[in-house]
Design a protein around this motif. Structure first.
Motif, mmCIF file in Angstrom:
data_model
loop_
_atom_site.group_PDB
_atom_site.id
_atom_site.type_symbol
_atom_site.label_atom_id
_atom_site.label_comp_id
_atom_site.label_asym_id
_atom_site.label_seq_id
_atom_site.Cartn_x
_atom_site.Cartn_y
_atom_site.Cartn_z
ATOM 1 N N ASP A 105 86.107 36.314 17.488
ATOM 2 C CA ASP A 105 86.677 37.667 17.464
ATOM 3 C C ASP A 105 87.811 37.830 18.461
ATOM 4 N N ALA A 106 87.720 37.134 19.601
ATOM 5 C CA ALA A 106 88.728 37.310 20.656
ATOM 6 C C ALA A 106 90.120 36.883 20.220
ATOM 7 N N ILE A 107 90.209 36.007 19.231
ATOM 8 C CA ILE A 107 91.526 35.530 18.807
ATOM 9 C C ILE A 107 91.801 35.788 17.329
ATOM 10 N N SER A 108 90.865 36.374 16.630
ATOM 11 C CA SER A 108 91.086 36.688 15.214
ATOM 12 C C SER A 108 92.196 37.729 15.083
ATOM 13 N N GLY A 109 93.131 37.476 14.161
ATOM 14 C CA GLY A 109 94.240 38.403 13.976
ATOM 15 C C GLY A 109 95.285 38.329 15.068
ATOM 16 N N LYS A 110 95.314 37.207 15.805
ATOM 17 C CA LYS A 110 96.259 37.038 16.903
ATOM 18 C C LYS A 110 97.140 35.800 16.675
ATOM 19 N N LEU A 111 98.327 35.837 17.255
ATOM 20 C CA LEU A 111 99.204 34.676 17.349
ATOM 21 C C LEU A 111 99.243 34.232 18.805
ATOM 22 N N LEU A 112 99.531 32.944 19.011
ATOM 23 C CA LEU A 112 99.667 32.411 20.361
ATOM 24 C C LEU A 112 101.149 32.376 20.726
ATOM 25 N N ARG A 113 101.510 33.014 21.824
ATOM 26 C CA ARG A 113 102.891 33.017 22.290
ATOM 27 C C ARG A 113 102.965 32.309 23.639
ATOM 28 N N LEU A 114 103.812 31.287 23.703
ATOM 29 C CA LEU A 114 103.982 30.517 24.927
ATOM 30 C C LEU A 114 105.438 30.604 25.380
ATOM 31 N N ARG A 115 105.636 30.803 26.659
ATOM 32 C CA ARG A 115 106.990 30.972 27.187
ATOM 33 C C ARG A 115 107.743 29.650 27.205
ATOM 34 N N LYS A 116 109.075 29.759 27.189
ATOM 35 C CA LYS A 116 109.931 28.587 27.308
ATOM 36 C C LYS A 116 110.183 28.279 28.785
ATOM 37 N N ASP A 117 110.501 27.022 29.059
ATOM 38 C CA ASP A 117 110.763 26.587 30.427
ATOM 39 C C ASP A 117 112.213 26.909 30.785
ATOM 40 N N LEU A 118 112.486 28.205 30.949
ATOM 41 C CA LEU A 118 113.825 28.692 31.251
ATOM 42 C C LEU A 118 113.742 29.624 32.460
ATOM 43 N N PRO A 119 114.750 29.606 33.334
ATOM 44 C CA PRO A 119 114.644 30.362 34.598
ATOM 45 C C PRO A 119 114.541 31.867 34.430
ATOM 46 N N HIS A 120 115.044 32.415 33.317
ATOM 47 C CA HIS A 120 115.019 33.873 33.159
ATOM 48 C C HIS A 120 113.764 34.373 32.449
ATOM 49 N N VAL A 121 112.849 33.456 32.108
ATOM 50 C CA VAL A 121 111.640 33.849 31.372
ATOM 51 C C VAL A 121 110.453 33.940 32.321
ATOM 52 N N GLN A 122 109.795 35.075 32.336
ATOM 53 C CA GLN A 122 108.654 35.283 33.211
ATOM 54 C C GLN A 122 107.431 34.530 32.705
ATOM 55 N N SER A 123 106.497 34.254 33.601
ATOM 56 C CA SER A 123 105.236 33.620 33.216
ATOM 57 C C SER A 123 104.430 34.576 32.345
ATOM 58 N N ALA A 124 103.433 34.040 31.647
ATOM 59 C CA ALA A 124 102.592 34.873 30.785
ATOM 60 C C ALA A 124 101.906 35.971 31.589
ATOM 61 N N GLN A 125 101.443 35.641 32.793
ATOM 62 C CA GLN A 125 100.787 36.646 33.627
ATOM 63 C C GLN A 125 101.757 37.760 34.011
ATOM 64 N N GLU A 126 102.984 37.397 34.355
ATOM 65 C CA GLU A 126 103.987 38.405 34.697
ATOM 66 C C GLU A 126 104.363 39.233 33.476
ATOM 67 N N GLN A 127 104.434 38.592 32.312
ATOM 68 C CA GLN A 127 104.795 39.310 31.091
ATOM 69 C C GLN A 127 103.763 40.377 30.754
ATOM 70 N N ILE A 128 102.483 40.029 30.826
ATOM 71 C CA ILE A 128 101.458 41.004 30.453
ATOM 72 C C ILE A 128 101.347 42.099 31.510
ATOM 73 N N ARG A 129 101.543 41.743 32.774
ATOM 74 C CA ARG A 129 101.514 42.745 33.836
ATOM 75 C C ARG A 129 102.671 43.736 33.650
ATOM 76 N N SER A 130 103.843 43.216 33.329
ATOM 77 C CA SER A 130 105.014 44.063 33.111
ATOM 78 C C SER A 130 104.832 44.957 31.887
ATOM 79 N N PHE A 131 104.302 44.384 30.814
ATOM 80 C CA PHE A 131 104.073 45.155 29.591
ATOM 81 C C PHE A 131 103.123 46.319 29.855
#
Length: 327
Positions: A54-80
């Motif tokens: 259930d925790a991942i049903s109906g979800k896509l996996l999004r992984l960040r690119k290794d680029l200097p202007h892209v925040q980590s997943a933790q920073e992205q969700i905190r910002s959102f």
């Protein structure tokens, strides 16, 4: 392109492993779906038609690119959660949740990319091999019988710096400027003026919707039922950047400007299942202040070179027909 992985449910967050862990887990396939300038998106598919947890049903996996202007997943969700989640109803947002990754996931995916036909301008974008987290986001991929419309509403209000006699809005002015140097983005291909999309006149909204979809139910939704969400998006754009991109201010002003520019570049996903239409805003990764110089340079170009007023140099001049301001 895909790899086999193992999903483990946990109280804090699910975990994706490259090798079978001790204890219960679900074997699944991680399949490349798409990518943008900042992130890769993958499908998570169960093996042997078993249901996903259930925790991942109906979800896509999004992984960040290794680029200097892209925040980590933790920073992205905190910002959102801090900046954008409070602005809109939950049913109108792409949901975000964290998933932990073991050290092998990025390595396996990177190896698998050798056989993948990726866009040439993305060929040097890869995953950070030390990333410990990814994001699980609402899956808006259409299934059999469903219809998906993706659009970027862009600047739903005119730039505060545009000349009083402008015959193009900010989005249409930039479209015309890019065309002069043979650039054409996905937004440009929409052939739609954002101001018409939220116009008080139904005929303007219908003209905008005609440029975006041939599906009659999605057309009607854009003209009518989508208006509260689009007007809310416009209001937040204006409130967060009332002075305009060329104005100066303290850190709080710049931060709000970055929020406004994020809202001006988000994506609206409309998915129709029968007569039901689901509307969600996505791509709400906070833009960073380091882009301020570029935004200001673009604004000065649109003003100084006549793109707002359709008085650009004769070599590039094309009579504006799409923008609501030119009607």
């Amino acid at each position: 392109m895909s790899i086999v992985a193992y999903l483990t449910e946990a109280k804090r967050m699910p975990r994706l492993s490259s090798t079978e862990p001790k204890g219960p887990s679900t074997r699944c396939t991680v399949e490349y779906l798409d990518e943008g300038g900042a992130n890769f998106v993958f499908r998570l598919l169960p093996e042997h038609k078993h249901a996903l947890p259930d925790a991942i049903s109906g979800k896509l996996l999004r992984l960040r690119k290794d680029l200097p202007h892209v925040q980590s997943a933790q920073e992205q969700i905190r910002s959102f959660e801090q900046n954008f989640k409070p602005l809109f109803p939950a049913e109108n947002l792409i949901g975000h949740g964290l998933v932990s990754l073991d050290d092998g996931i990025a390595t396996y995916l990177t190896r698998a990319w050798r056989s993948l036909d990726r866009p040439a301008h993305r060929a040097r974008d890869f995953l950070p091999l030390d990333e410990k987290y990814g994001l699980l986001v609402t899956d808006m991929t259409p299934q059999a019988g469903e219809v998906l419309l993706q659009l970027k509403p862009k600047w739903l209000a005119q730039s505060p710096h545009a000349p009083a006699d402008a015959s193009r809005c900010r989005t249409c002015a930039l479209r015309a400027q890019r065309a002069s140097v043979q650039l054409r983005t996905a937004t440009d291909t929409q052939q739609c003026c954002p101001l018409a999309l939220v116009s008080g006149k139904e005929e303007d909204r219908k003209r905008a919707a005609t440029a975006l979809t041939k599906d009659t139910q999605l057309f009607d939704y854009l003209v009518n039922d989508a208006q509260p969400l689009l007007h809310s998006l416009r209001n937040h754009q204006q409130q967060l950047d009332a002075g305009g991109i060329l104005s100066n201010g303290d850190a709080a002003v710049v931060n709000n400007m970055c929020k406004a520019m994020t809202l001006r570049d988000c994506t609206l996903f409309l998915k129709r299942s029968g007569s039901n239409i689901e509307a969600r805003l996505g791509d709400l990764d906070l833009k960073l202040p380091k882009r301020l110089g570029k935004w200001r340079a673009v604004e000065r170009c649109l003003i100084d070179d006549g793109w707002y007023t359709n008085t650009e140099i004769q070599e590039f001049r094309v009579e504006e027909t799409i923008c609501l301001l030119s009607q």
